[in-house]
Design an enzyme around this catalytic site. Structure first.
Site, PDB file in Angstrom:
ATOM      1  N   SER A  26       0.838  -1.218   0.000  1.00  0.00           N
ATOM      2  CA  SER A  26       0.000   0.000   0.000  1.00  0.00           C
ATOM      3  C   SER A  26       0.865   1.256   0.000  1.00  0.00           C
ATOM      4  O   SER A  26       0.584   2.227  -0.710  1.00  0.00           O
ATOM      5  CB  SER A  26      -0.877   0.021   1.256  1.00  0.00           C
ATOM      6  OG  SER A  26      -1.790  -1.039   1.225  1.00  0.00           O
ATOM      7  N   SER A 170     -13.106   1.096   3.273  1.00  0.00           N
ATOM      8  CA  SER A 170     -12.151   0.717   2.231  1.00  0.00           C
ATOM      9  C   SER A 170     -11.167   1.854   2.011  1.00  0.00           C
ATOM     10  O   SER A 170     -11.560   2.972   1.677  1.00  0.00           O
ATOM     11  CB  SER A 170     -12.896   0.413   0.930  1.00  0.00           C
ATOM     12  OG  SER A 170     -12.031   0.585  -0.173  1.00  0.00           O
ATOM     13  N   ASP A 318      -6.664  -8.339   4.759  1.00  0.00           N
ATOM     14  CA  ASP A 318      -5.824  -9.121   3.839  1.00  0.00           C
ATOM     15  C   ASP A 318      -5.204 -10.351   4.506  1.00  0.00           C
ATOM     16  O   ASP A 318      -4.639 -11.207   3.829  1.00  0.00           O
ATOM     17  CB  ASP A 318      -4.702  -8.238   3.274  1.00  0.00           C
ATOM     18  CG  ASP A 318      -5.253  -7.149   2.364  1.00  0.00           C
ATOM     19  OD1 ASP A 318      -6.394  -7.291   1.874  1.00  0.00           O
ATOM     20  OD2 ASP A 318      -4.547  -6.147   2.146  1.00  0.00           O
TER      21      ASP A 318
HETATM   22  C1  S3P Z   1      -5.541  -1.434   0.048  1.00  0.00           C
HETATM   23  C2  S3P Z   1      -6.769  -1.460   0.651  1.00  0.00           C
HETATM   24  C3  S3P Z   1      -7.516  -2.695   0.930  1.00  0.00           C
HETATM   25  C4  S3P Z   1      -6.620  -3.925   0.831  1.00  0.00           C
HETATM   26  C5  S3P Z   1      -5.741  -3.895  -0.378  1.00  0.00           C
HETATM   27  C6  S3P Z   1      -4.853  -2.661  -0.367  1.00  0.00           C
HETATM   28  C7  S3P Z   1      -4.889  -0.130  -0.185  1.00  0.00           C
HETATM   29  O1  S3P Z   1      -8.545  -2.839  -0.024  1.00  0.00           O
HETATM   30  O2  S3P Z   1      -7.410  -5.094   0.841  1.00  0.00           O
HETATM   31  O3  S3P Z   1      -4.916  -5.048  -0.413  1.00  0.00           O
HETATM   32  O4  S3P Z   1      -3.667  -0.091  -0.487  1.00  0.00           O
HETATM   33  O5  S3P Z   1      -5.565   0.901  -0.068  1.00  0.00           O
HETATM   34  P1  S3P Z   1      -9.993  -2.131   0.154  1.00  0.00           P
HETATM   35  O6  S3P Z   1      -9.790  -0.676   0.113  1.00  0.00           O
HETATM   36  O7  S3P Z   1     -10.811  -2.647  -0.980  1.00  0.00           O
HETATM   37  O8  S3P Z   1     -10.482  -2.599   1.497  1.00  0.00           O
END
Ligand code: S3P
Length: 430
Positions: A26, A170, A318
């Site tokens: 991320s 999210s 995750d």
């Molecule tokens: C992420 C947010 C999460 C996560 C993904 C990475 C990010 O997804 O599951 O692996 O970097 O912002 P969601 O925003 O769909 O929950």
């Protein structure tokens, strides 16, 4: 599904290691993106060279951003977002939901047309959660089922800030709206049902943007400029999670995982494993570039089942595939609830995790929003598939190491989406 590679994972009884895991996925995406949006030269260290983050770099190149990468170091020559070019090619995000959703937010304010596509998994993942708010701010977006599925074509332009109360916690949705808000008139506010990972907010502050956070609400004011920053990326706790479970459930040994990001919006896995009875020490805590990090020392322990649900879910979303492996090997029942988001990840992770673990001999069932797992202290083994989902590829590898008879795994290469060198790292552990 693409053609897959088969490997056999031999059970192990002892494991020792002093390791690091690759940079946080991320944070790597955001460092590249914000570096491209900023004015000046951004230098990123410990960038994750996994396929997902390379997709973000490749999209930036199509948009005219110049960068250079040497392994895990990246230099970005930011010319400011206003100098990005209309892409001549379709932007391919591969398997990366973060690339697609964050790029849509960034380009929603650009006065040109861009078209996005990705692999077969990404083309099935819901995008209206992002395209809906961006359209409400003034962007024009076309795609199957009223802009819900890629390929998506975006005509950016004049945006107006607004207030959004998101139905799901999210970080991708929150970030897309905030990034569009950077170029909108007035103020843009996002209120989430629970706090999702806050790397966007922390890093934007590092790039000089005024971001106001209060509990689950974030506010940003339009016409904000970013100035280049050096970003040091901590190790990814989502990658460390596989070794936290391995080190907890192996019979003998000790693992030290150095330099892991321990941002509180990501540490649900630590809380869950400690509650299950794990022996994990958090050592040498520091904060660099606004992100806390620490070394994690893990020793074998007897784990027991627990209930997992509510506000902790976005903080470990995750990690649920590997938590399910741990729960199958624990004593007693584990129930995971409030996690229906798993159905729209890289695979339907409720279905694929339950089916895979059943194949390996575990006793568990699907719930609409999670799973119920009857821990049995052992997993026999068998033949499973990653379904092109990186977190499954790694969860099944750990399951194989902890199993009685070993695991034949098809599709291990999916792991390289977030963890290049995963299997070689395991092979080098004594
Ligand atoms: C992420 C947010 C999460 C996560 C993904 C990475 C990010 O997804 O599951 O692996 O970097 O912002 P969601 O925003 O769909 O929950």
């Amino acid at each position: 599904m693409t053609e897959t590679e088969g490997v056999f994972i031999q059970p192990r009884r002892r494991i020792n290691g002093d390791i690091t895991v690759p940079g946080d996925k991320s944070i790597s995406h955001r460092a590249a993106l914000f570096g491209g949006m900023a004015h000046g030269r951004t230098h990123i260290t410990n960038f994750l060279p996994g396929q997902d983050c390379l997709s973000t770099l490749n999209c930036l190149k199509e948009l005219g951003v110049r960068w250079e990468r040497r392994e895990t170091e990246v230099w970005i020559e930011g010319q400011g977002l206003e100098n990005w070019n209309e892409p001549q090619e379709v932007l391919n995000v591969g398997n990366s939901g973060t690339t697609l959703r964050l790029m849509l937010g960034v380009l929603a304010g650009s006065p040109f047309t861009s078209t996005f596509t990705g692999d077969s998994s990404i083309r099935k993942r819901p995008m209206r959660r992002v395209t809906g708010p961006l359209a409400q701010m003034g962007a024009k977006i076309l795609g199957r089922q009223e802009g819900n599925f890629a390929p998506l074509t975006l005509q950016g332009g004049n945006l107006q800030g607004d207030f959004f109360q998101t139905p799901v916690a999210s970080a991708q949705v929150k970030s897309a709206i905030l990034l569009a808000g950077l170029r909108a008139r007035g103020v843009t506010t996002v209120l989430e049902p629970a706090l999702s990972r806050d790397h966007t907010e922390r890093m934007l502050r590092g790039f000089g943007v005024n971001v106001l956070s209060e509990e689950n609400q974030v506010k940003i004011t339009g016409a904000s400029m970013l100035s280049a920053q050096d970003v040091s990326v901590p190790g990814d706790i989502s990658s460390a999670a596989f070794f936290l479970v391995l080190g907890s459930l192996i019979k003998k040994g000790e693992l030290l995982i150095r330099n892991v990001g321990v941002n509180p919006t990501r540490t649900g896995i630590l809380e869950v494993l400690l509650k299950m009875g794990a022996d994990i020490q958090v050592e040498n805590c520091t904060e660099i570039c606004g992100e806390p990090r620490a070394d994690l020392r893990v020793r074998p322990a007897e784990l027991h089942g627990i209930e997992i649900g509510g506000g902790i879910i976005p903080r470990l979303i995750d990690e649920i595939p590997i938590i399910a492996v741990a729960a199958s090997l624990a004593d007693g029942e584990t129930v995971i609830r409030d996690a229906s988001e798993l159905r729209v990840k890289e695979s339907d992770r409720i279905k694929t995790v339950v089916e895979g673990l059943q194949t390996l001999g575990a006793d568990l069932e699907e719930l609409p929003d999670g799973m119920r797992i009857k821990g049995a202290n052992k997993l026999l083994g068998g033949r499973v598939n990653s379904h092109d989902d990186h977190r499954l590829a790694m969860a099944w590898t750990i399951a194989g190491l902890l199993s009685e008879n070993g695991v034949s795994l098809d599709g291990i290469e999916a792991a390289y989406v977030s963890f290049p060198g995963f299997l070689p790292l395991i092979k080098q552990m004594t």
